[in-house]
Design a protein around this motif. Structure first.
Motif, short mmCIF file in Angstrom:
data_model
loop_
_atom_site.label_atom_id
_atom_site.label_comp_id
_atom_site.label_asym_id
_atom_site.label_seq_id
_atom_site.Cartn_x
_atom_site.Cartn_y
_atom_site.Cartn_z
N ALA A 1 -0.52 0.56 -1.22
CA ALA A 1 -1.16 0.63 -0.06
C ALA A 1 -0.53 -1.11 0.61
O ALA A 1 -0.43 -1.81 0.44
CB ALA A 1 -2.64 0.74 0.73
N VAL B 1 -0.44 8.24 4.24
CA VAL B 1 -1.62 8.14 4.53
C VAL B 1 -2.48 8.90 3.47
O VAL B 1 -2.57 9.34 2.84
CB VAL B 1 -1.78 8.19 5.72
CG1 VAL B 1 -3.08 8.01 6.35
CG2 VAL B 1 -1.29 8.20 6.94
N ALA C 1 -0.91 0.87 15.00
CA ALA C 1 -0.38 0.27 13.63
C ALA C 1 1.01 0.65 13.90
O ALA C 1 3.01 0.16 13.41
CB ALA C 1 -0.93 1.28 12.99
N ILE D 1 -0.63 3.91 4.82
CA ILE D 1 -1.01 3.07 4.97
C ILE D 1 -3.01 4.00 4.86
O ILE D 1 -2.76 4.90 4.80
CB ILE D 1 -1.15 3.12 6.73
CG1 ILE D 1 0.13 2.79 7.12
CG2 ILE D 1 -2.67 3.03 7.27
CD1 ILE D 1 0.18 3.13 8.37
N LEU E 1 -0.82 -1.17 4.46
CA LEU E 1 -1.88 -2.32 5.30
C LEU E 1 -2.70 -1.39 5.15
O LEU E 1 -3.03 -0.07 4.89
CB LEU E 1 -1.64 -1.37 6.70
CG LEU E 1 -2.24 -1.74 7.95
CD1 LEU E 1 -2.51 -3.02 7.38
CD2 LEU E 1 -1.33 -1.01 9.07
N HIS E 2 -4.05 -1.77 4.76
CA HIS E 2 -5.56 -1.56 4.54
C HIS E 2 -6.03 -1.46 6.10
O HIS E 2 -6.61 -2.76 6.52
CB HIS E 2 -6.11 -2.25 4.11
CG HIS E 2 -7.37 -1.35 2.89
ND1 HIS E 2 -7.62 -0.77 2.16
CD2 HIS E 2 -9.05 -1.38 3.96
CE1 HIS E 2 -8.95 -0.27 2.18
NE2 HIS E 2 -10.22 -0.76 3.09
N LEU E 3 -6.75 -0.20 6.41
CA LEU E 3 -7.25 -0.36 7.34
C LEU E 3 -8.08 0.16 7.92
O LEU E 3 -8.68 1.47 7.24
CB LEU E 3 -6.59 1.14 8.72
CG LEU E 3 -5.65 0.11 10.25
CD1 LEU E 3 -4.60 1.47 10.63
CD2 LEU E 3 -6.04 -0.62 10.74
N CYS F 1 -3.58 4.26 15.78
CA CYS F 1 -2.41 5.06 15.05
C CYS F 1 -1.18 4.21 16.03
O CYS F 1 -0.31 3.69 15.63
CB CYS F 1 -2.07 6.33 15.12
SG CYS F 1 -0.05 6.90 14.68
N SER G 1 -7.25 2.15 -2.92
CA SER G 1 -5.63 1.32 -2.43
C SER G 1 -5.42 0.57 -3.03
O SER G 1 -3.54 0.43 -2.95
CB SER G 1 -6.56 1.05 -0.95
OG SER G 1 -5.83 0.16 -0.19
N PHE H 1 4.24 8.44 8.90
CA PHE H 1 3.46 6.93 7.62
C PHE H 1 3.12 7.89 6.20
O PHE H 1 2.53 9.09 6.87
CB PHE H 1 2.80 6.57 7.72
CG PHE H 1 2.78 5.65 9.27
CD1 PHE H 1 3.44 4.26 8.95
CD2 PHE H 1 2.22 5.73 10.74
CE1 PHE H 1 3.96 2.95 9.85
CE2 PHE H 1 3.30 5.05 11.62
CZ PHE H 1 3.82 3.64 11.49
#
Length: 185
Positions: free
Chosen positions: A70, A47, A166, A6, A72-74, A163, A65, A45
């Motif tokens: 990655a 990170v 996700a 992530i 997931l890109h948050l 968090c 990223s 995860f």
């Protein structure tokens, strides 16, 4: 089991001031991202994030990223424009709604005002340019003194909420990663 990756991308908007507290969007979103990173790592995860200062750091973050691979890109932002409540933006509805809804619900559950915005489709740069699924979180509005103060006082809780949302979708992300990996073999 594949360890999901992530990438956290806090706002780089130093020139977007809060209505209270003598602070700005970039400073507070970096605090939220730091709390979120700690919580995500605690949950197992992998990170990565960048706390680089300066407008337009998002372009470097997207490159980083994508290069890192990655899952997931948050994006972590706070909003302006006279509203109240959170919103989570995605690239494609309804396809990405299942991924975004738990994040929206977790943020919405702790903010001072229930949101009427929900999960919406947008084509912001980070949403379009990241290879990973991208969730663009606008946690609350910072152009009201009341909600700006609330954000400053609740960055830890906001990071934890992101968090939880996700983490709730880790199985969905895992299945997507497995399918992508299987297609590359």
């Amino acid at each position: 089991m594949i360890k999901l990756k992530i990438y956290l991308s806090p706002s780089d908007q130093l020139s977007n001031p809060y209505a209270d507290g003598g602070t700005n969007e970039a400073q507070q979103c970096c605090r939220i991202a730091a709390a979120c990173r700690t919580a995500l790592e605690r949950c197992g995860f992998e990170v990565k994030t960048s706390f680089a200062d300066g407008e337009n750091a998002m372009y470097d973050r997207v490159r980083e990223s994508n290069a890192w691979g990655a899952d997931l890109h948050l994006c972590i932002h706070t909003n302006a424009g006279g509203g109240r409540g959170c919103v989570v933006f995605v690239s494609r509805l309804p396809e990405r709604a299942a991924l975004a809804q738990p994040v929206f619900e977790e943020i919405d559950a702790i903010t001072p005002y229930r949101s009427s915005y929900g999960v919406r489709e947008k084509q912001f740069y980070e949403i379009r340019a990241t290879a990973a699924a991208c969730l663009y979180c606008e946690c609350e509005f910072h152009d009201s003194a009341e909600t700006a103060r609330w954000i400053v006082e609740h960055t830890q809780e906001l990071g934890e909420a992101i968090c939880r949302g996700a983490s709730a979708q880790a199985d969905v992300l895992h299945a997507d990663v497995v399918l992508q990996t299987a297609g590359k073999a």
